[in-house]
Design a protein around this motif. Structure first.
Motif, PDB file in Angstrom:
ATOM      1  N   THR A 197      18.089  93.940 -56.542  1.00 16.01           N
ATOM      2  CA  THR A 197      18.771  92.658 -56.703  1.00 16.01           C
ATOM      3  C   THR A 197      17.806  91.528 -56.351  1.00 16.01           C
ATOM      4  O   THR A 197      18.186  90.551 -55.719  1.00 16.01           O
ATOM      5  CB  THR A 197      20.037  92.564 -55.819  1.00 16.01           C
ATOM      6  OG1 THR A 197      19.626  92.791 -54.458  1.00 16.01           O
ATOM      7  CG2 THR A 197      21.082  93.581 -56.203  1.00 16.01           C
ATOM      8  N   ARG A 216      25.814  87.911 -49.343  1.00 13.31           N
ATOM      9  CA  ARG A 216      24.673  87.384 -50.112  1.00 13.31           C
ATOM     10  C   ARG A 216      25.088  86.137 -50.889  1.00 13.31           C
ATOM     11  O   ARG A 216      24.366  85.131 -50.917  1.00 13.31           O
ATOM     12  CB  ARG A 216      24.214  88.486 -51.075  1.00 13.31           C
ATOM     13  CG  ARG A 216      23.030  88.115 -51.952  1.00 13.31           C
ATOM     14  CD  ARG A 216      21.738  88.664 -51.406  1.00 13.31           C
ATOM     15  NE  ARG A 216      20.583  88.271 -52.171  1.00 13.31           N
ATOM     16  CZ  ARG A 216      20.043  88.995 -53.147  1.00 13.31           C
ATOM     17  NH1 ARG A 216      20.582  90.160 -53.473  1.00 13.31           N
ATOM     18  NH2 ARG A 216      18.978  88.564 -53.772  1.00 13.31           N
ATOM     19  N   GLN A 217      26.261  86.239 -51.493  1.00 12.22           N
ATOM     20  CA  GLN A 217      26.764  85.116 -52.286  1.00 12.22           C
ATOM     21  C   GLN A 217      27.044  83.912 -51.381  1.00 12.22           C
ATOM     22  O   GLN A 217      26.699  82.786 -51.711  1.00 12.22           O
ATOM     23  CB  GLN A 217      28.056  85.581 -52.956  1.00 12.22           C
ATOM     24  CG  GLN A 217      28.398  84.897 -54.251  1.00 12.22           C
ATOM     25  CD  GLN A 217      29.703  85.481 -54.803  1.00 12.22           C
ATOM     26  OE1 GLN A 217      29.891  86.701 -54.814  1.00 12.22           O
ATOM     27  NE2 GLN A 217      30.605  84.623 -55.219  1.00 12.22           N
ATOM     28  N   ASP A 276      27.773  92.250 -50.556  1.00 11.83           N
ATOM     29  CA  ASP A 276      27.526  91.440 -51.768  1.00 11.83           C
ATOM     30  C   ASP A 276      28.098  90.034 -51.605  1.00 11.83           C
ATOM     31  O   ASP A 276      27.525  89.051 -52.084  1.00 11.83           O
ATOM     32  CB  ASP A 276      28.105  92.128 -53.013  1.00 11.83           C
ATOM     33  CG  ASP A 276      29.594  92.370 -52.915  1.00 11.83           C
ATOM     34  OD1 ASP A 276      30.055  92.891 -51.868  1.00 11.83           O
ATOM     35  OD2 ASP A 276      30.323  92.038 -53.857  1.00 11.83           O
TER      36      ASP A 276
END
Ligand code: DGT
Ligand code: CA
Ligand code: CA
Length: 586
Positions: free
Chosen positions: A324, A530-531, A527
């Motif tokens: 990623t 991270r966002q 996830d």
């Protein structure tokens, strides 16, 4: 007979349900069985192993009575008392309890309506038979959702459980004279929230001997595959293990390959090929063009660092090897400096056994004094006690304020005797269905900090969940949202919400989102972390411990933060007290 922790927890839950259905036993007995089941489910050791080693009394919250029954169960395969309690209740009722949202009363009602299996239940809901018999159509719909969830549910292992098992296996491997070194790899090393099979590497000059030793491990139930340098086995507990053995001069390449992830490895082939290398678990080789291997000689990469250096890049921390963006960043030598466990300076989500008449949710097992003692052992600079308040529906506003005030006084009295560590006074309160909070503002104003979380109605629509979270965030007393998505691994999916709206608001208004380190939560998810960072959100990593031993789970919360690319600047409880107290206005 082998009884896994999951099966054991189910056996105890069945007894609790049978008591409830029959109206026998008191609330404390029932709770004792449920708490024991919870504790067993979250145990990082196999309870049967502990029993064999006569260490059952080490399992938290397991009373003498239940210990005696477990003793009977492991010795004889059945428990007379359990059979008596469950007598007359059809088997299907216990199966129904596995469906989220179905409690003992509903299960028993369904059993009485002539449903004799889960398959039959599905059929009777689909063809409308059950509702015709007078069953609530709303609950029938909920059951269908729950059934779908069960079907989609994999049987992956919770990270902390896999972690402890892996440590024992590595310890076993290292005892062999032919094993120079051994490591847990795969998803476990990347600290993924749930782990499929457990992967290991061993470094040895005699690979087949190391493989043989591995296959002889006492817990092995079945050897699936045994080769010269690899093996796959299944343990009695049901865990599947893979082993790959490599020789010292190419062990770095093996570590790298078997850590994964698969997508990271596949992506890595591009920069490798550009530099004229071909990659495999056996090592790095030089190629003339993209296809043909011209030299059969391995390029020595004893360590992972040498391996990545050969490709002209930094070594990405295992937690972020998911393709990623880490390969691009490592090639540019711009990897983030991820937060470490040793950076953590406090834990703000801890439940104590502070006296309470009718708690809204399960209280903690240990005293505030014991929590503080443990926090001091970690070298924390601060620790926050965040009990659940009394039940909203059974407590008047005056009683609630009175309880909070008394508790505040108690914590203040403690502070005098705990100079070396700051003890903070918080609560974990409910975000009610309408977005209101379960404790009045007057009481919240007296706290050092307030955590708000959703504890019911998780299946609400995206709009409803967003509204509830937003309205909690808008309350000036709320500092932290606990376990924001409310997922329970292997049990309940994350609630849906407009995360972008929540992240934007939290970042702008200095609200922290929790990364809850409890083994079956690990929530906020990696996830979403991270966002959220991209919106400037700050986090707090908390253990949500309900007994002091669970304060050890902090490392799993840190792993989530690392998987979300979080650095010290992003995690409030990795800051010094000066900076931390400024944020909280303490
Ligand atoms: P899991 O077991 O589902 O939790 O996930 P992993 O990542 O542990 O996957 P596993 O056990 O199948 O494989 C371990 C590692 O081996 C994986 O992370 C990368 C490597 N690997 C497995 N299959 C392949 C493959 O087909 N190609 C490449 N390049 N690497 C692979
Ligand atoms: Ca694996
Ligand atoms: Ca594997």
């Amino acid at each position: 007979m082998e009884i896994s922790n999951a099966k054991l927890a189910k056996i105890l839950r069945n007894v609790a349900a049978a008591y409830t259905i029959k109206g026998a036993g008191n609330i404390f007995q029932i709770r004792a069985y449920e708490n024991a089941a919870d504790s067993i489910e979250h145990s990082t050791s196999e309870i049967q192993d502990l029993w064999e080693e006569e260490r059952l009394d080490e399992v938290p919250v397991l009373g003498k009575g239940i210990q005696g029954y477990l003793d009977e169960l492991f010795a004889k395969g059945e428990v007379k008392h359990f059979q008596e309690v469950e007598k007359g209740i059809p088997e299907v009722v216990f199966d129904l309890l596995d469906i989220s949202g179905i409690g003992p009363k509903t299960a028993s009602e369904i059993g009485n309506l002539g449903v004799d299996s889960i398959a039959d239940l599905k059929k009777q809901i689909k063809n409308g038979q059950l509702v015709e018999k007078g069953f609530s159509s709303k609950i029938a719909q909920k059951i269908m959702d729950g059934l779908r969830e069960i079907e989609n549910r994999g049987s992956r292992n919770l990270l902390p459980y896999a972690f402890v098992q892996a440590a024992k296996i590595v310890e076993y491997l290292k005892k062999n004279k032919d094993v120079i070194n051994a490591h847990p790899l795969g998803s476990l090393r990347r600290m993924v929230a749930t782990v499929g099979d457990l992967d290991f590497s061993a470094c040895s000059n005699h690979p087949s001997k190391a493989v043989e030793y591995f296959c002889k491990m006492p817990q092995v139930a079945r050897i699936v595959d045994q080769g010269e340098n690899k093996a796959t086995v299944v343990l009695k507990s049901g865990l599947q293990l893979d082993l790959l053995v490599g020789e010292p001069d190419s062990y770095g390449a093996l570590l790298q390959h078997f850590t994964g992830s698969k997508s990271h490895n596949i992506k890595l082939r591009t920069p490798a090929n550009e530099k004229g290398f071909s990659l495999s678990e056996y090592g790095v080789r030089k190629i003339s063009d993209k296809e043909k291997v011209i030299s059969d000689k391995l390029i020595r990469t004893e360590t992972e660092e040498e391996f990545y250096k050969l490709l002209g890049m930094q070594t990405p921390p295992p937690e972020i090897r998911e393709d990623t963006g880490e390969i691009e960043a490592a090639l540019e030598h711009k990897l983030p400096d991820l937060v470490n466990l040793s950076d953590l300076k406090g834990d703000l989500h801890l439940h104590s056994n502070y006296p309470i008449k009718s708690p809204s949710h399960g209280p903690g097992a240990d005293s505030i004094e014991d929590i503080v003692k443990k926090a001091r052992k970690f070298g924390y600079q601060f620790v926050g006690i965040s009990d659940h308040p009394p039940g909203f529906t059974t407590t008047s506003k005056e009683e609630m304020i009175d309880w909070v005030q008394k508790r505040t006084k108690f914590i203040q009295s403690l502070k005098k005797s705990t100079k070396s560590i700051r003890v903070l006074n918080g609560l974990e309160i409910d975000i009610l269905g309408d977005g209101n909070l379960s404790v009045p503002d007057e009481a919240l104003a007296t706290l050092n900090y307030c955590i708000a979380g959703i504890h019911s109605g998780h299946r609400g629509s995206k709009e409803v969940i967003t509204k509830r979270l937003m309205s909690a965030l808008e309350n000036p007393h709320v500092d932290i949202i606990s376990h924001p998505t409310n997922r329970l691994l292997n049990e309940r999916e994350s609630s849906e919400a407009d995360w972008e709206q929540i992240f934007k608001y939290a970042a702008k208004n200095n609200k922290l989102l929790e990364i809850n380190a409890f083994p079956n939560r690990l929530d906020l998810r990696d996830d979403l972390v991270r966002q959220a960072i991209k919106f400037g959100v700050k986090f707090i990593i908390n253990t949500d411990a309900h007994e002091v031993s669970q304060m050890d789970n902090m490392r799993f919360g840190v792993a989530v933060a690392r998987r979300g690319w979080a650095e010290v600047k992003d995690v409030a409880n990795s800051w010094d007290w000066t900076e931390f107290s400024k944020w909280f206005n303490i």
